[in-house]
Enzyme design. Structure first.
Site, mmCIF file in Angstrom:
data_model
loop_
_atom_site.group_PDB
_atom_site.id
_atom_site.type_symbol
_atom_site.label_atom_id
_atom_site.label_comp_id
_atom_site.label_asym_id
_atom_site.label_seq_id
_atom_site.Cartn_x
_atom_site.Cartn_y
_atom_site.Cartn_z
ATOM 1 N N CYS A 145 -18.816 1.132 8.136
ATOM 2 C CA CYS A 145 -19.075 1.684 9.474
ATOM 3 C C CYS A 145 -20.415 1.276 10.079
ATOM 4 C CB CYS A 145 -18.967 3.206 9.425
ATOM 5 S SG CYS A 145 -17.281 3.746 9.137
ATOM 6 N N PHE A 201 -31.021 11.300 5.040
ATOM 7 C CA PHE A 201 -31.090 9.888 5.459
ATOM 8 C C PHE A 201 -32.523 9.368 5.492
ATOM 9 C CE2 PHE A 201 -26.757 10.557 6.166
ATOM 10 C CZ PHE A 201 -26.158 9.315 6.196
ATOM 11 N N LYS A 208 0.837 -1.205 0.000
ATOM 12 C CA LYS A 208 0.000 0.000 0.000
ATOM 13 C C LYS A 208 0.873 1.256 0.000
ATOM 14 C CE LYS A 208 -4.283 0.820 2.195
ATOM 15 N NZ LYS A 208 -5.157 0.657 3.339
HETATM 16 P P1 NAD Z 1 -9.265 0.622 6.686
HETATM 17 O O1 NAD Z 1 -9.605 -0.767 7.010
HETATM 18 O O2 NAD Z 1 -9.600 1.183 5.348
HETATM 19 O O3 NAD Z 1 -7.698 0.853 6.911
HETATM 20 C C1 NAD Z 1 -7.027 0.507 8.071
HETATM 21 C C2 NAD Z 1 -5.525 0.577 7.787
HETATM 22 O O4 NAD Z 1 -4.831 0.287 9.002
HETATM 23 C C3 NAD Z 1 -5.025 -0.434 6.759
HETATM 24 O O5 NAD Z 1 -4.300 0.221 5.743
HETATM 25 C C4 NAD Z 1 -4.122 -1.385 7.550
HETATM 26 O O6 NAD Z 1 -3.037 -1.871 6.806
HETATM 27 C C5 NAD Z 1 -3.669 -0.467 8.668
HETATM 28 N N1 NAD Z 1 -3.200 -1.175 9.853
HETATM 29 C C6 NAD Z 1 -3.787 -2.211 10.502
HETATM 30 N N2 NAD Z 1 -3.039 -2.564 11.563
HETATM 31 C C7 NAD Z 1 -1.971 -1.731 11.603
HETATM 32 C C8 NAD Z 1 -0.860 -1.574 12.471
HETATM 33 N N3 NAD Z 1 -0.721 -2.366 13.521
HETATM 34 N N4 NAD Z 1 0.028 -0.605 12.216
HETATM 35 C C9 NAD Z 1 -0.123 0.202 11.149
HETATM 36 N N5 NAD Z 1 -1.150 0.107 10.279
HETATM 37 C C10 NAD Z 1 -2.077 -0.843 10.510
HETATM 38 O O7 NAD Z 1 -9.930 1.495 7.832
HETATM 39 P P2 NAD Z 1 -10.801 2.837 7.719
HETATM 40 O O8 NAD Z 1 -12.037 2.587 6.946
HETATM 41 O O9 NAD Z 1 -9.918 3.970 7.388
HETATM 42 O O10 NAD Z 1 -11.214 2.966 9.249
HETATM 43 C C11 NAD Z 1 -10.274 3.215 10.260
HETATM 44 C C12 NAD Z 1 -11.033 3.531 11.529
HETATM 45 O O11 NAD Z 1 -11.768 4.749 11.346
HETATM 46 C C13 NAD Z 1 -12.059 2.486 11.928
HETATM 47 O O12 NAD Z 1 -12.129 2.439 13.326
HETATM 48 C C14 NAD Z 1 -13.364 3.037 11.373
HETATM 49 O O13 NAD Z 1 -14.478 2.592 12.076
HETATM 50 C C15 NAD Z 1 -13.160 4.519 11.578
HETATM 51 N N6 NAD Z 1 -13.918 5.368 10.647
HETATM 52 C C16 NAD Z 1 -14.038 5.005 9.335
HETATM 53 C C17 NAD Z 1 -14.723 5.842 8.465
HETATM 54 C C18 NAD Z 1 -14.887 5.453 7.019
HETATM 55 O O14 NAD Z 1 -15.711 6.071 6.348
HETATM 56 N N7 NAD Z 1 -14.155 4.475 6.502
HETATM 57 C C19 NAD Z 1 -15.260 7.053 8.923
HETATM 58 C C20 NAD Z 1 -15.075 7.409 10.257
HETATM 59 C C21 NAD Z 1 -14.398 6.551 11.111
#
Ligand code: NAD
Length: 440
Positions: free
Chosen positions: A264, A253, A36
């Site tokens: 989410c 919504f 990535k």
């Molecule tokens: P994602 O799954 O798209 O990405 C997570 C990233 O974390 C991945 O690239 C993975 O390789 C990395 N990762 C995992 N373990 C790791 C480690 N130990 N060290 C370094 N990197 C590591 O996640 P996302 O959708 O961005 O969501 C992240 C958080 O934010 C979640 O808790 C989610 O609920 C929250 N969130 C997401 C959104 C959304 O729209 N996607 C919006 C608000 C909040």
């Protein structure tokens, strides 16, 4: 200018990292996924998000934004570390915090000066205390740190805009001093008078779940009103319009559809129910929203079968839209996955197209047929199903659609088409909650 580290480069980490560097800070974005990071360095982002590439390019050029796989070094070089790793659904519906705790441990081992540890990942109430415990137990020196909960409210598809122009920023922390430092991180927003709210840590943790669960509840509510409307002969479009005009409700919504999905709402509603269970407090509304959503997905297939006169076996069905909503390539928990599985199980054949999510879906269904535009997709199909309301589907030429299909059968699960036009063109069709004889 602050030195910021972002750990975890998914939708939240990458957008936040690029956004914070755009605020003028020096940001290192780190992830354990080497492929990535390699791709991002080459300018290839692993997902589609409008405006993100431009934001990244601009800040990389200005030397404010760096990418790394070296988590330890990122921690050492940063004064404020944002944890933005995933918190997926665990076996029992609980939030799986293993990635978050893994990062907390790495932070503990690499504490070389005072740091603010700030969690952006969505985590249950009490997680902040656990992170503090992990760091205190495992740090090898007496270096101090403060903890902040800074939940993220961006929406995929408009994440850059949401991050740079948020409705509010929530800072859960234990002192005014830390709050003042966090205000410096978000200083352009502060200057633009965006509300930056200080709360205690547990309230900040709760607000994210409460917010997502409310939106999921609102979607399930309008889906159930849609189902009842179609059974009783009312038209949900006008019902939603009229209830939405009540300022206490708002029209947002209130669009019925094939059930909510995404990375989410499904996991956060379940995690909130789990949290309530652990606390011994019933949270029946959210349990009901989850059940209603499960049924909504089932109902879509029941309706499709009815449209196909209970005969799915051997039918060729085109699916337009694979992502869980428009403007994103994210297919996590997308209703398209559910309906494709059910069609395949019933012996149907799938032709699929999404403007940006074909590749993501290939990982789940490698053996269905994918196309690069809607026109080719629908060719010689027995039926077309609209699963995601991409603008290019809203504006497609219905005469051409009819003529390309083998039989003009259409299931509009997003209610994007004019029903009178569909009737006029001789489509046999279904919607979610609409009365065919009423036109709004
Ligand atoms: P994602 O799954 O798209 O990405 C997570 C990233 O974390 C991945 O690239 C993975 O390789 C990395 N990762 C995992 N373990 C790791 C480690 N130990 N060290 C370094 N990197 C590591 O996640 P996302 O959708 O961005 O969501 C992240 C958080 O934010 C979640 O808790 C989610 O609920 C929250 N969130 C997401 C959104 C959304 O729209 N996607 C919006 C608000 C909040």
């Amino acid at each position: 200018m602050k030195k910021i580290g972002i750990i975890g480069l998914g939708y939240v980490g990458l957008v936040s990292g690029a956004g914070i560097s755009d605020f003028g800070h020096k940001v290192i974005c780190a992830d354990i996924d080497k492929k990535k990071i390699g791709n991002i360095k080459k300018g290839n982002i692993s997902f589609f998000e409008p405006g993100l590439k431009e934001l990244i390019d601009r800040n990389v050029k200005s030397n404010r934004l760096l990418f790394s796989t070296d988590i330890s070094n990122t921690i050492k070089k940063s004064d404020i570390i944002f944890i933005a790793v995933g918190t997926p659904e665990g076996d029992l519906g609980q939030a799986d915090l293993s990635h978050v705790f893994d990062v907390a441990l790495k932070i503990a081992k690499n504490m070389n000066n005072y740091k603010i540890i700030c969690t952006k990942s969505t985590v249950p109430v009490g997680t902040g205390n656990k992170i503090k415990e992990i760091i205190n137990k495992n740090k090898s020196n007496s270096v101090e740190f403060d903890y902040v909960s800074n939940p993220e409210f961006l929406r995929e598809g408009s994440a850059v805009k949401d991050f740079l122009w948020p409705d509010r920023v929530v800072i859960g922390c234990e002192s005014n001093r830390v709050f003042d430092i966090m205000i410096e991180v978000y200083q352009p927003l502060f200057r633009n008078k965006k509300p930056i709210m200080q709360t205690e840590i547990s309230t900040a943790e709760m607000v994210k779940y409460a917010s997502n669960a409310f939106l999921a509840l609102k979607i399930s509510y309008i889906n159930e009103i849609a189902n009842l409307s179609e059974t009783l002969g009312c038209d949900v479009k006008m019902v939603a319009n009229l209830i939405g005009q009540d300022g206490r409700i708002s029209p947002k919504f209130l669009h019925p559809g094939p059930g909510y999905g995404g990375s989410c709402f499904p996991k956060d509603t379940k995690a909130l129910v789990d949290l309530a269970k652990q606390a011994g407090v019933p949270i029946k509304t959210i349990t009901a929203a989850i059940e209603a959503n499960k049924y909504q997905k089932e109902r879509m297939f029941i309706k499709l079968k009815k449209l196909l006169k209970e005969n799915v076996k051997g039918k060729t069905i085109s699916i337009l839209g694979l992502s869980f909503k428009p403007n994103t390539s994210d297919i996590r928990e997308s209703s398209s996955i559910d309906i494709i599985s059910r069609i395949l199980k019933a012996g149907g054949h799938i032709r699929a197209f999404d403007p940006v999510a074909n590749n993501s879906m290939k990982k789940i269904f490698p053996n269905i047929e994918y196309f690069s535009n809607w026109e080719k997709t629908v060719e010689n199909s027995d039926c077309v199903v609209i699963m995601t309301e991409w603008n290019e589907f809203r504006s497609l030429d219905l005469i051409e659609l009819r003529d390309r299909l083998k039989t003009p059968v259409l299931f509009d699960t997003r209610n994007i088409f004019d029903q009178s036009k569909l009737l006029e063109l001789g489509f046999s069709f279904d919607t979610v909650g609409r009365n065919k004889n009423i036109n709004y």
